[in-house]
Design an enzyme around this catalytic site. Structure first.
Site, PDB file in Angstrom:
ATOM      1  N   ILE A 223      64.119  56.614  36.117  1.00 29.00           N
ATOM      2  CA  ILE A 223      65.472  56.661  35.560  1.00 29.00           C
ATOM      3  C   ILE A 223      66.420  55.867  36.457  1.00 29.00           C
ATOM      4  O   ILE A 223      66.581  56.197  37.635  1.00 29.00           O
ATOM      5  CB  ILE A 223      65.978  58.112  35.502  1.00 29.00           C
ATOM      6  CG1 ILE A 223      65.046  58.961  34.630  1.00 29.00           C
ATOM      7  CG2 ILE A 223      67.406  58.175  34.991  1.00 29.00           C
ATOM      8  CD1 ILE A 223      65.255  60.447  34.810  1.00 29.00           C
ATOM      9  N   GLY A 224      67.042  54.859  35.909  1.00 21.79           N
ATOM     10  CA  GLY A 224      67.998  54.062  36.684  1.00 21.79           C
ATOM     11  C   GLY A 224      69.420  54.364  36.277  1.00 21.79           C
ATOM     12  O   GLY A 224      70.023  53.627  35.501  1.00 21.79           O
TER      13      GLY A 224
ATOM     14  N   GLU B 265      67.276  67.391  30.004  1.00 17.09           N
ATOM     15  CA  GLU B 265      66.908  67.456  31.402  1.00 17.09           C
ATOM     16  C   GLU B 265      67.369  68.735  32.077  1.00 17.09           C
ATOM     17  O   GLU B 265      66.941  69.037  33.174  1.00 17.09           O
ATOM     18  CB  GLU B 265      67.526  66.248  32.130  1.00 17.09           C
ATOM     19  CG  GLU B 265      66.802  65.890  33.384  1.00 17.09           C
ATOM     20  CD  GLU B 265      67.641  65.082  34.347  1.00 17.09           C
ATOM     21  OE1 GLU B 265      67.315  65.115  35.538  1.00 17.09           O
ATOM     22  OE2 GLU B 265      68.601  64.437  33.930  1.00 17.09           O
TER      23      GLU B 265
ATOM     24  N   SER C 278      71.865  56.439  38.804  1.00 13.51           N
ATOM     25  CA  SER C 278      72.731  56.485  39.986  1.00 13.51           C
ATOM     26  C   SER C 278      72.781  55.153  40.715  1.00 13.51           C
ATOM     27  O   SER C 278      71.833  54.364  40.689  1.00 13.51           O
ATOM     28  CB  SER C 278      72.234  57.553  40.960  1.00 13.51           C
ATOM     29  OG  SER C 278      72.104  58.783  40.304  1.00 13.51           O
TER      30      SER C 278
HETATM   31  C1  LIG Z   1      65.648  64.343  44.831  1.00 15.41           C
HETATM   32  C2  LIG Z   1      66.579  63.521  44.018  1.00 15.41           C
HETATM   33  C3  LIG Z   1      66.072  62.724  43.013  1.00 15.41           C
HETATM   34  C4  LIG Z   1      66.916  61.916  42.263  1.00 15.41           C
HETATM   35  N1  LIG Z   1      66.386  61.087  41.322  1.00 15.41           N
HETATM   36  C5  LIG Z   1      67.188  60.271  40.618  1.00 15.41           C
HETATM   37  C6  LIG Z   1      66.640  59.338  39.693  1.00 15.41           C
HETATM   38  O1  LIG Z   1      65.433  59.292  39.483  1.00 15.41           O
HETATM   39  N2  LIG Z   1      67.467  58.508  39.040  1.00 15.41           N
HETATM   40  C7  LIG Z   1      68.825  58.535  39.227  1.00 15.41           C
HETATM   41  O2  LIG Z   1      69.533  57.788  38.581  1.00 15.41           O
HETATM   42  N3  LIG Z   1      69.392  59.406  40.118  1.00 15.41           N
HETATM   43  C8  LIG Z   1      68.598  60.252  40.824  1.00 15.41           C
HETATM   44  N4  LIG Z   1      69.157  61.129  41.733  1.00 15.41           N
HETATM   45  C9  LIG Z   1      70.577  61.051  42.001  1.00 15.41           C
HETATM   46  C10 LIG Z   1      71.389  62.235  41.483  1.00 15.41           C
HETATM   47  O3  LIG Z   1      71.561  62.135  40.096  1.00 15.41           O
HETATM   48  C11 LIG Z   1      72.715  62.217  42.249  1.00 15.41           C
HETATM   49  O4  LIG Z   1      72.425  62.619  43.551  1.00 15.41           O
HETATM   50  C12 LIG Z   1      73.773  63.103  41.672  1.00 15.41           C
HETATM   51  O5  LIG Z   1      74.201  62.645  40.414  1.00 15.41           O
HETATM   52  C13 LIG Z   1      74.984  63.211  42.607  1.00 15.41           C
HETATM   53  O6  LIG Z   1      75.451  61.966  42.982  1.00 15.41           O
HETATM   54  P1  LIG Z   1      75.676  61.605  44.540  1.00 15.41           P
HETATM   55  O7  LIG Z   1      74.418  61.932  45.252  1.00 15.41           O
HETATM   56  O8  LIG Z   1      76.200  60.226  44.611  1.00 15.41           O
HETATM   57  O9  LIG Z   1      76.772  62.629  45.057  1.00 15.41           O
HETATM   58  P2  LIG Z   1      78.336  62.544  44.841  1.00 15.41           P
HETATM   59  O10 LIG Z   1      78.649  62.342  43.409  1.00 15.41           O
HETATM   60  O11 LIG Z   1      78.925  61.613  45.819  1.00 15.41           O
HETATM   61  O12 LIG Z   1      78.739  64.011  45.222  1.00 15.41           O
HETATM   62  C14 LIG Z   1      78.840  64.515  46.566  1.00 15.41           C
HETATM   63  C15 LIG Z   1      79.419  65.910  46.486  1.00 15.41           C
HETATM   64  O13 LIG Z   1      80.709  65.855  45.880  1.00 15.41           O
HETATM   65  C16 LIG Z   1      80.776  66.693  44.775  1.00 15.41           C
HETATM   66  N5  LIG Z   1      81.621  66.129  43.732  1.00 15.41           N
HETATM   67  C17 LIG Z   1      81.560  64.883  43.187  1.00 15.41           C
HETATM   68  N6  LIG Z   1      82.461  64.749  42.218  1.00 15.41           N
HETATM   69  C18 LIG Z   1      83.121  65.928  42.122  1.00 15.41           C
HETATM   70  C19 LIG Z   1      84.149  66.423  41.280  1.00 15.41           C
HETATM   71  N7  LIG Z   1      84.699  65.688  40.318  1.00 15.41           N
HETATM   72  N8  LIG Z   1      84.553  67.684  41.480  1.00 15.41           N
HETATM   73  C20 LIG Z   1      83.982  68.457  42.449  1.00 15.41           C
HETATM   74  N9  LIG Z   1      83.016  68.050  43.259  1.00 15.41           N
HETATM   75  C21 LIG Z   1      82.578  66.802  43.099  1.00 15.41           C
HETATM   76  C22 LIG Z   1      79.349  66.803  44.306  1.00 15.41           C
HETATM   77  O14 LIG Z   1      79.140  67.943  43.529  1.00 15.41           O
HETATM   78  C23 LIG Z   1      78.595  66.827  45.602  1.00 15.41           C
HETATM   79  O15 LIG Z   1      78.587  68.123  46.127  1.00 15.41           O
HETATM   80  C24 LIG Z   1      68.311  61.944  42.498  1.00 15.41           C
HETATM   81  C25 LIG Z   1      68.832  62.776  43.496  1.00 15.41           C
HETATM   82  C26 LIG Z   1      67.980  63.561  44.242  1.00 15.41           C
HETATM   83  C27 LIG Z   1      68.572  64.415  45.308  1.00 15.41           C
END
Ligand SMILES: Cc1cc2nc3c(=O)[nH]c(=O)nc-3n(C[C@H](O)[C@H](O)[C@H](O)COP(=O)(O)OP(=O)(O)OC[C@H]3O[C@@H](n4cnc5c(N)ncnc54)[C@H](O)[C@@H]3O)c2cc1C
Lengths: 326, 384
Positions: free
Chosen positions: B131-132, B251, B134
């Site tokens: 899945i692309g 999902e 993030s």
């Molecule tokens: C093991 C693992 C596998 C993954 N696999 C995939 C994958 O295959 N494909 C893919 O596309 N992505 C993948 N992801 C990414 C995942 O979807 C993201 O980690 C997730 O969407 C959060 O984005 P971020 O990590 O950039 O955190 P951020 O969005 O930067 O968030 C950091 C913190 O801020 C909080 N926050 C952010 N916005 C708000 C708001 N508006 N209000 C309150 N709090 C907020 C969040 O809840 C979090 O606690 C994976 C992640 C993990 C950990």
């Protein structure tokens, strides 16, 4: 009775309970008064017999609808022994004993205080062998109350020891299922009250519901209410399953007991000081919830029972145990 | 307002229970040499061989039409298979994303040709998907995607970087979410989805990212003007956001949302069995109660999906409650048992405790963070 009939009945009962629980009535009940007129209204609708099958003297209300009425008694924190009477009549009918005249309650073998012991006219006593006995006279040795100020009395009775057997689900578990349903009903009301309160209460120039931290707390409360609701559905299924339903009911009580702890703490916090008063109705639900989760077996009792069963199954059979328990 | 907290009751399905026994027999054979530690890898365990065996049994693409290699079975039968393989600790990663998410998306939005070429091979357990979504600057805020596909002669030219791409290094295909018009200021508008043949597209570089547990599961995927053919577009140009939101509902509510730490519960039960302790009984009873209720909620969402409802809020509740529960398990286990977490230990409990602890932080991030889910739930209750 068809589903739509059932829904209509539940609507009517919901309205009746709303009328019976206006502030004045709740105050009087919490001060220890017996709400005789309210009881008559409930009796007139035939609700004490709702859990009795038609062929045994009931009105042919579907068991699932009858259990939904129990849930409504929780939703309104109804200050009457209706749920207890419904269960008592259900047990009497199953055991082939004459049904109760007027309000009734349950005396479990473990000897916990009897709900409404001083006001009811019939008791269903669970014997140590797991049977039931209909008791018509007893003395109240101590008038007690639960956290919601509802009567919970120690009683003493002379019995002739004539126990009858009933459907199979132990009385304690049947009572526990009833409380799980009431918990779900009251949790639902707590979500509504709290969501409404945070939308109306203004601080810093806007409704406090605009603050994200408040939204997240409400989400937590709603999720716990959802868990309690699913637990109640599971308990209802367990109740209807009879002897095999015990583990489902135990699990329901453990999960909803935890939901009460988390949910009421959010609700009280979000209401601020007004929620900590006798004036605001939140406390009817909070205090009822705090007591119900330890009645008909404490939280700890049910958790240990469920845990013991899982440990007996062992690690290798653990998942099979999970899929078969409920 | 209260609809959000009421879940459908899961129906009893006798056929599904027969199937459950078949799956158990299959797993007993397939997993007889798999250690407790490896079982605790949950949906990270990768084996093309296992996934092909699943495909041969007809246990992938179970609900899809037969003409696309599916088996036209009910959502409940699929649910039974999924919960059994997860509970048993089978290595599901090679088919997991394709079967659960990419396949249904292709089925919903793909062209006839895309469906014909890809779905039968996913159902056979032969194609690995990733899945692309993030990106470095677009996590929770998915609409902030910067990766861009530009219409050029001969197809689409893609430039940008995807991050945290689980199994990108193993995958045959990616479903890419990116911008096709406008700028990040346009938010959801102007986004689209593409099917990317990762093994046959020049200009795509995949770099490993080592996770907290020291393992290589996710990746950085860089697109440097990679050329995709015209028929790589999945669904409608500009509708990417709506398509992705539908995908996330699949999902968010399955058994994977509360079974991630099940192997630790199993090892805990093994350690505590036979101990005469009120505390142990009560603690295990609590874990079981949570599992039973979560399972009921999750199956309730499956019933609602099957009935054609849109239980997006219910799914968010399941995922949030499930992640909180899964993450609590190592904290509870470690207070009950006098043993350090040790991934190299011969004692199953210690090794599994270590592995679960190291992986637990991801469970409230992947697939939508706790905070984002709680926002969705609050909106469902009528706030915001
Ligand atoms: C093991 C693992 C596998 C993954 N696999 C995939 C994958 O295959 N494909 C893919 O596309 N992505 C993948 N992801 C990414 C995942 O979807 C993201 O980690 C997730 O969407 C959060 O984005 P971020 O990590 O950039 O955190 P951020 O969005 O930067 O968030 C950091 C913190 O801020 C909080 N926050 C952010 N916005 C708000 C708001 N508006 N209000 C309150 N709090 C907020 C969040 O809840 C979090 O606690 C994976 C992640 C993990 C950990």
């Amino acid at each position: 009775m068809s589903t739509t009939d059932g829904e209509m009945l539940l609507d009517v009962v919901d309205r009746l309970f709303t009328d019976l629980t206006e502030d004045g009535a709740m105050r009087r009940a919490r001060a220890g008064e017996w709400l005789g007129e309210a009881w008559s209204a409930v009796e007139e609708m035939g609700l004490p017999l709702a859990l009795v099958p038609e062929e045994k003297g009931g009105f042919g209300i579907a068991a699932s609808d009858a259990l939904a009425i129990v849930r409504l008694t929780g939703r309104h924190a109804l200050p009457l022994p209706l749920a207890e009477t419904m269960l008592a009549n259900h047990l009497l009918a199953e055991a082939g004993l004459p049904l109760a005249q007027g309000p009734a309650s349950i005396a479990v073998a473990a000897g916990a205080p009897v709900p409404w012991g001083r006001f009811v006219r019939t008791l269903v006593r669970e014997t140590s062998g797991g049977g039931v006995e209909r008791v018509d006279s007893w003395t109240v040795t101590r008038e007690g109350r639960n956290l919601a100020n509802m009567p919970r009395d120690a009683v003493a009775f002379a019995t002739d020891g004539s126990a009858a057997t009933h459907g199979g689900l132990p009385v304690l578990a049947a009572g526990a299922a009833i409380r799980a349903l009431q918990i779900a009903g009251a949790m639902e009301r707590v979500v509504e009250l709290t969501a409404t309160h945070v939308s109306e209460r203004q601080q810093f120039g806007r409704p406090i519901s605009k603050f994200q931290v408040v939204q997240h707390e409400i989400a937590k409360l709603a999720s716990e209410a959802a868990a309690a609701s699913a637990a109640a559905d599971m308990a209802a299924e367990g109740f209807l399953r009879g002897a095999a339903g015990g583990l489902a009911i135990a699990a329901a009580r453990v999960r909803s007991g935890e939901a009460v702890g988390i949910g009421t703490s959010v609700a009280q916090q979000m209401h601020g000081a007004i929620g900590f008063t006798e004036e605001h109705r939140l406390h009817w639900y909070t205090t009822s919830l705090w007591s119900w989760r330890d009645e008909f077996g404490t939280h700890s009792h049910w958790a240990q029972k469920l845990g013991a069963a899982a440990l007996a199954a062992g690690g290798a059979q653990f998942w099979q145990f999970v899929t078969e328990a409920a | 307002m209260m609809d959000a907290i009421h879940f459908a009751s899961p129906p009893r399905h006798e056929g599904a229970e027969t199937l459950r026994q078949e799956v158990r027999a299959f797993l007993a054979e397939q997993l007889k040499d798999r250690s407790p530690l490896r079982k605790s890898d949950s949906w990270n365990g990768f084996s093309r061989e296992f996934s092909r065996a699943m495909g041969q049994r007809g246990w992938l693409g179970m609900t899809w039409p037969k003409r696309y290699g599916g088996h036209e079975r009910s959502a409940f039968e699929r649910y039974v298979v999924v919960e059994e393989i997860l509970a048993a600790g089978a290595p599901v990663a090679a088919h997991w994303i394709g079967d659960r998410q990419s396949g249904p998306t292709i089925l919903a939005y793909g062209t006839e040709e895309q469906k014909q070429t890809l779905l039968p091979r996913i159902a056979a357990g032969e194609l690995v998907f990733c899945i692309g979504m993030s990106e470095p600057d677009s996590g929770s805020d998915l609409a902030a995607t910067r990766t861009r596909a530009e219409r050029v002669e001969g197809g689409w030219k893609v430039t940008g970087t995807k991050l945290w791409t689980t199994n990108g290094h193993n995958a045959d295909w990616m479903i890419l979410f990116c911008r096709t018009s406008g700028s990040t200021a346009d938010r959801q508008a102007g986004t689209s989805q593409f099917l990317v043949d990762l093994k046959n597209t020049p200009g795509v570089t995949i770099r490993p990212i080592i996770d907290l547990a020291g393992q290589h599961h996710f990746n950085e995927v860089h697109f440097d003007g990679a050329l995709l053919p015209p028929d790589a577009l999945l669904g409608t140009e500009g509708q990417g956001w709506n398509q992705v939101m539908g995908e996330l509902a699949f999902e968010r509510s399955g058994p994977e949302r509360f079974l991630s730490s099940i192997q630790l519960i199993v090892e805990l039960v093994n350690v505590l069995s036979g101990r005469d302790s009120d505390l142990a009984r009560a603690a295990v009873g609590r874990l079981v109660a949570h599992l039973l209720v979560l399972r009921r909620l999750s199956r309730g969402v499956a019933a609602m999906l099957e009935a054609g409802e849109n239980p997006a809020i219910h799914a968010a509740i399941v995922k949030d409650l499930g992640a909180v529960f899964e993450q609590s398990v190592p904290e509870i286990a470690r207070t009950l048992v006098d043993a350090e977490p040790d991934i190299g230990s011969d004692h199953a409990f210690q090794a599994v405790l270590a592995n679960i602890m190291l992986n637990a932080p991801s469970w409230s991030l992947r697939g939508g963070t706790r905070e984002i889910l709680r926002g969705i739930i609050a909106r469902g209750i009528g706030l915001r």
